[in-house]
Scaffold this motif. Structure first.
Motif, PDB file in Angstrom:
ATOM      1  N   ARG A 124      83.585 -38.734 -63.518  1.00 19.81           N
ATOM      2  CA  ARG A 124      84.830 -38.704 -62.757  1.00 19.81           C
ATOM      3  C   ARG A 124      85.610 -40.002 -62.914  1.00 19.81           C
ATOM      4  NH1 ARG A 124      84.208 -37.997 -56.772  1.00 19.81           N
ATOM      5  NH2 ARG A 124      86.484 -38.023 -56.925  1.00 19.81           N
ATOM      6  N   GLU A 125      84.891 -41.124 -62.883  1.00 18.41           N
ATOM      7  CA  GLU A 125      85.560 -42.413 -63.032  1.00 18.41           C
ATOM      8  C   GLU A 125      86.196 -42.544 -64.412  1.00 18.41           C
ATOM      9  OE1 GLU A 125      86.782 -46.304 -61.910  1.00 18.41           O
ATOM     10  OE2 GLU A 125      86.146 -44.522 -60.799  1.00 18.41           O
ATOM     11  N   ALA A 126      85.518 -42.025 -65.429  1.00 18.79           N
ATOM     12  CA  ALA A 126      86.101 -42.044 -66.774  1.00 18.79           C
ATOM     13  C   ALA A 126      87.381 -41.215 -66.823  1.00 18.79           C
ATOM     14  CB  ALA A 126      85.087 -41.515 -67.791  1.00 18.79           C
ATOM     15  N   ASN A 306      86.000 -40.833 -51.112  1.00 17.53           N
ATOM     16  CA  ASN A 306      86.266 -40.068 -52.331  1.00 17.53           C
ATOM     17  C   ASN A 306      86.242 -40.889 -53.604  1.00 17.53           C
ATOM     18  OD1 ASN A 306      86.864 -37.486 -53.429  1.00 17.53           O
ATOM     19  ND2 ASN A 306      88.994 -38.092 -53.745  1.00 17.53           N
ATOM     20  N   ASN A 307      86.190 -42.210 -53.496  1.00 18.21           N
ATOM     21  CA  ASN A 307      86.212 -43.017 -54.707  1.00 18.21           C
ATOM     22  C   ASN A 307      84.929 -42.820 -55.520  1.00 18.21           C
ATOM     23  OD1 ASN A 307      85.544 -45.840 -56.136  1.00 18.21           O
ATOM     24  ND2 ASN A 307      87.760 -45.591 -55.993  1.00 18.21           N
ATOM     25  N   PRO A 308      85.023 -42.541 -56.811  1.00 22.31           N
ATOM     26  CA  PRO A 308      83.817 -42.270 -57.615  1.00 22.31           C
ATOM     27  C   PRO A 308      82.849 -43.444 -57.683  1.00 22.31           C
ATOM     28  CG  PRO A 308      85.789 -41.517 -58.762  1.00 22.31           C
ATOM     29  CD  PRO A 308      86.259 -42.304 -57.590  1.00 22.31           C
ATOM     30  N   MET A 309      83.374 -44.675 -57.693  1.00 21.06           N
ATOM     31  CA  MET A 309      82.481 -45.829 -57.756  1.00 21.06           C
ATOM     32  C   MET A 309      81.614 -45.918 -56.502  1.00 21.06           C
ATOM     33  SD  MET A 309      83.005 -47.172 -60.673  1.00 21.06           S
ATOM     34  CE  MET A 309      82.124 -48.706 -60.437  1.00 21.06           C
ATOM     35  N   LEU A 310      82.218 -45.670 -55.346  1.00 14.33           N
ATOM     36  CA  LEU A 310      81.444 -45.706 -54.103  1.00 14.33           C
ATOM     37  C   LEU A 310      80.480 -44.530 -54.023  1.00 14.33           C
ATOM     38  CD1 LEU A 310      84.234 -46.754 -51.551  1.00 14.33           C
ATOM     39  CD2 LEU A 310      82.484 -48.187 -52.626  1.00 14.33           C
ATOM     40  N   GLU A 311      80.925 -43.363 -54.469  1.00 12.43           N
ATOM     41  CA  GLU A 311      80.024 -42.213 -54.459  1.00 12.43           C
ATOM     42  C   GLU A 311      78.872 -42.406 -55.438  1.00 12.43           C
ATOM     43  OE1 GLU A 311      81.599 -38.337 -54.579  1.00 12.43           O
ATOM     44  OE2 GLU A 311      83.320 -38.760 -53.295  1.00 12.43           O
ATOM     45  N   PHE A 400      83.357 -51.721 -51.836  1.00 10.56           N
ATOM     46  CA  PHE A 400      84.404 -51.229 -50.937  1.00 10.56           C
ATOM     47  C   PHE A 400      85.380 -52.343 -50.574  1.00 10.56           C
ATOM     48  CE2 PHE A 400      85.648 -49.813 -46.489  1.00 10.56           C
ATOM     49  CZ  PHE A 400      86.616 -48.937 -46.945  1.00 10.56           C
ATOM     50  N   ASN A 401      84.847 -53.546 -50.318  1.00 11.74           N
ATOM     51  CA  ASN A 401      85.723 -54.683 -50.038  1.00 11.74           C
ATOM     52  C   ASN A 401      86.613 -55.006 -51.240  1.00 11.74           C
ATOM     53  OD1 ASN A 401      84.687 -54.998 -47.441  1.00 11.74           O
ATOM     54  ND2 ASN A 401      83.123 -56.447 -48.105  1.00 11.74           N
ATOM     55  N   THR A 402      86.041 -54.915 -52.438  1.00 11.25           N
ATOM     56  CA  THR A 402      86.830 -55.159 -53.647  1.00 11.25           C
ATOM     57  C   THR A 402      87.928 -54.122 -53.806  1.00 11.25           C
ATOM     58  OG1 THR A 402      84.901 -56.142 -54.733  1.00 11.25           O
ATOM     59  CG2 THR A 402      86.707 -55.437 -56.148  1.00 11.25           C
ATOM     60  N   LEU A 403      87.588 -52.859 -53.538  1.00  8.54           N
ATOM     61  CA  LEU A 403      88.590 -51.794 -53.644  1.00  8.54           C
ATOM     62  C   LEU A 403      89.682 -51.947 -52.585  1.00  8.54           C
ATOM     63  CD1 LEU A 403      86.274 -48.711 -54.324  1.00  8.54           C
ATOM     64  CD2 LEU A 403      87.712 -49.919 -55.958  1.00  8.54           C
ATOM     65  N   LYS A 404      89.302 -52.394 -51.386  1.00 10.21           N
ATOM     66  CA  LYS A 404      90.311 -52.637 -50.353  1.00 10.21           C
ATOM     67  C   LYS A 404      91.264 -53.748 -50.775  1.00 10.21           C
ATOM     68  CE  LYS A 404      87.725 -53.204 -46.675  1.00 10.21           C
ATOM     69  NZ  LYS A 404      87.387 -53.434 -45.250  1.00 10.21           N
ATOM     70  N   SER A 405      90.697 -54.814 -51.335  1.00  6.20           N
ATOM     71  CA  SER A 405      91.549 -55.912 -51.801  1.00  6.20           C
ATOM     72  C   SER A 405      92.494 -55.433 -52.898  1.00  6.20           C
ATOM     73  CB  SER A 405      90.677 -57.066 -52.313  1.00  6.20           C
ATOM     74  OG  SER A 405      89.839 -57.557 -51.304  1.00  6.20           O
ATOM     75  N   LYS A 482      94.549 -43.612 -58.309  1.00  2.00           N
ATOM     76  CA  LYS A 482      93.274 -43.728 -59.036  1.00  2.00           C
ATOM     77  C   LYS A 482      92.176 -44.224 -58.106  1.00  2.00           C
ATOM     78  CE  LYS A 482      90.307 -46.248 -61.762  1.00  2.00           C
ATOM     79  NZ  LYS A 482      89.544 -47.474 -61.499  1.00  2.00           N
ATOM     80  N   LEU A 483      92.495 -45.173 -57.220  1.00  2.00           N
ATOM     81  CA  LEU A 483      91.512 -45.630 -56.227  1.00  2.00           C
ATOM     82  C   LEU A 483      91.127 -44.504 -55.283  1.00  2.00           C
ATOM     83  CD1 LEU A 483      92.941 -49.147 -55.248  1.00  2.00           C
ATOM     84  CD2 LEU A 483      91.171 -48.618 -56.918  1.00  2.00           C
TER      85      LEU A 483
END
Length: 488
Positions: A124-126, A306-311, A400-405, A482-483
């Motif tokens: 999914r991330e790809a 829903n973010n693939p990296m977190l999942e 998650f903190n990185t994605l929030k930033s 995308k995020l």
């Protein structure tokens, strides 16, 4: 085992349905739309295909993890039969099957399932990364296409301005010649001369005005004054035409440069779609602003769920949890069940022969139990799985903190782009109105060419900046989506 098969069939069915659905969408979308090219890229891009095959490979690990160990079959044959009680032993055949502790296979299948799900999140991330790349490249091409159209429109404006300058340059010459002749042929009063000269334009009006007082003194002066004014008007008018042609030449160079840039960007775009570099790409008529309707709280919630990296990290943690359970089960004894068949021939030794038993084959059930005595190994395995799970939990928080930033940074850039669009739209409107007015003033002689060209340059600059701001805004929107893993 049945549940595992059902889950596997459901996964394959979902992937197949998504593939068929994407092909149907690709057929329904217009060939000049971004959605069409995204579907083509998902189907053809080698990187996405690689992740898809990797996920399918991980699905094949699920039945492997839940399988029993292979049974052991052993054969024994004696070259010289051994005398035993009740006959002669010719050979033995034994079969043994080991069974792990109850629940071990289920835990192994659970771990393999979560590992396959983790690989699916990478798939999914790809796809999300590919969609972002395709969208960014698409808006870059649309920006260049819009700038090309702006340059072409401004070239047309300059060509119109050139025609106005040529007419302005030509008009004073004929007026001067017609007004100079009567002055030479008759002693017209100065008031008459001054009343006739305003019909000229530009430098010829000034020439007629200067020659009027000298008419009563010298009859030849009007002729000389008229020619001087005509020559001055000709030089001034011709220089204006040449300056406009210089501006046209610069814009033509910009147009050629934009054509080359668009060609290069199309080659990059086709590379993402795994197509030939010179494959035609149908761009839309103009760049449109995307809609972004997410609030800050809703966007962060969607990212977390829903973010693939977190999942992927979540699935990794669940896989370590299942592995810890499997390691605990593996620390218990394994049970083996088997059977041994002994081939016995008849003996001629009366001492070893037994009534009714001489030469009769024997079947012997067997049971074996493994003894996991070395507890340090199993305890270390369980501690390792627990530590890996804690590591994944901390990794989830950090990611998650990185994605929030990243979201806040993109949102700030999105707001900047929105303000820039509004500013350039306002400036473009004002510059267009100013240009129309100053061209009229230029025609009537109330303004010079320098002001016209300056306003024209500002108009073109605002148009180019507006196209760039629109492209930046749309790029920020697709970056945030995308995020959120939102492809709508």
């Amino acid at each position: 085992m049945k549940t595992n098969k059902i889950n596997r069939y459901i996964t394959v069915a979902v992937l197949t349905s998504l593939s068929i659905f994407s092909q149907a969408l690709a057929q329904d979308y217009p060939t000049d739309s971004l959605s069409y090219y995204i579907q083509v890229a998902i189907e053809n891009n080698p990187g996405v295909k690689s992740q898809k095959y990797a996920h399918e490979a991980y699905l094949e690990k699920i039945p492997q993890a839940g399988a029993y160990q292979d049974p052991e079959l052993s054969l024994e044959a004696y070259t010289m039969p051994m005398e035993i009680i009740g006959g002669r032993s010719i050979g033995n055949v034994s079969l043994m099957q080991m069974f792990p502790w109850f629940g071990t296979r289920k835990a192994a299948r659970t771990e393999a399932t979560h590992m396959a799900n983790m690989q699916y999140q990478q798939y999914r991330e790809a796809i999300n990364n590919l969609i972002l790349q395709v969208s960014t490249q698409w808006y870059t091409m649309q920006k260049l296409n819009e700038q090309l159209r702006n340059n072409q429109e401004n070239k047309a404006l300059l060509e119109q301005l050139e025609q106005l300058a040529i007419r302005k340059f030509s008009a004073p010459s004929s007026t001067s010649q017609s007004s100079a002749a009567p002055v030479v042929s008759s002693n017209t009063p100065s008031s008459t001369t001054s009343s006739s000269t305003p019909s000229g334009m530009g430098g010829m009006s000034m020439g007629g005005g200067n020659s009027a007082p000298a008419t009563n003194q010298n009859m030849s002066m009007p002729s000389g004054g008229g020619m001087g004014a005509m020559e001055g008007g000709s030089g001034s008018g011709m220089s204006e035409v040449l300056r406009i042609q210089l501006e046209i030449a610069e814009i033509e160079n910009n147009i050629e440069s934009l054509h080359a840039q668009i060609k290069a960007e199309k080659a990059k775009f086709n590379a993402l779609l795994n197509r030939e570099a010179n494959e035609e790409v149908m761009l839309g008529q103009e760049i449109h602003k995307l809609n972004f309707l997410y609030s800050e709280e809703e966007a962060l919630r969607v990212i977390e769920t829903n973010n693939p990296m977190l999942e992927m990290i979540t699935e990794e943690g669940l896989a370590f949890k299942a592995k810890a359970e499997m390691d605990r089960k593996m620390s218990y004894p394994m049970i083996g069940i088997g059977v041994e068949y002994m081939v016995v021939g008849k003996t001629n030794n009366s001492m070893l022969a037994m009534d009714g038993m001489n030469g009769k084959d024997m079947v012997m059930p067997m049971v074996s139990v493994s003894l996991p005595l070395f507890r340090k190994k199993y305890n270390a395995q369980q501690n390792e799985s627990r530590l890996w799970r804690k590591s994944s939990e901390e990794n989830f928080k950090n990611t998650f903190n990185t994605l929030k930033s990243e979201f806040y940074s993109l949102k700030s850039q999105l707001d900047d782009a929105q303000r820039a669009i509004e500013l350039y739209e306002k400036q473009t409107t004002l510059a267009q109105t100013t240009y129309n007015l100053i061209v009229k003033e230029f025609v009537t002689g109330k303004s010079d060419l320098t002001n016209v060209i300056q306003v024209q340059r500002q108009l073109l600059d605002y148009q180019l900046r507006k196209a760039e701001a629109l492209a930046n805004y749309n790029t920020m929107v697709v970056s945030i989506k995308k995020l959120l893993a939102d492809h709508k």
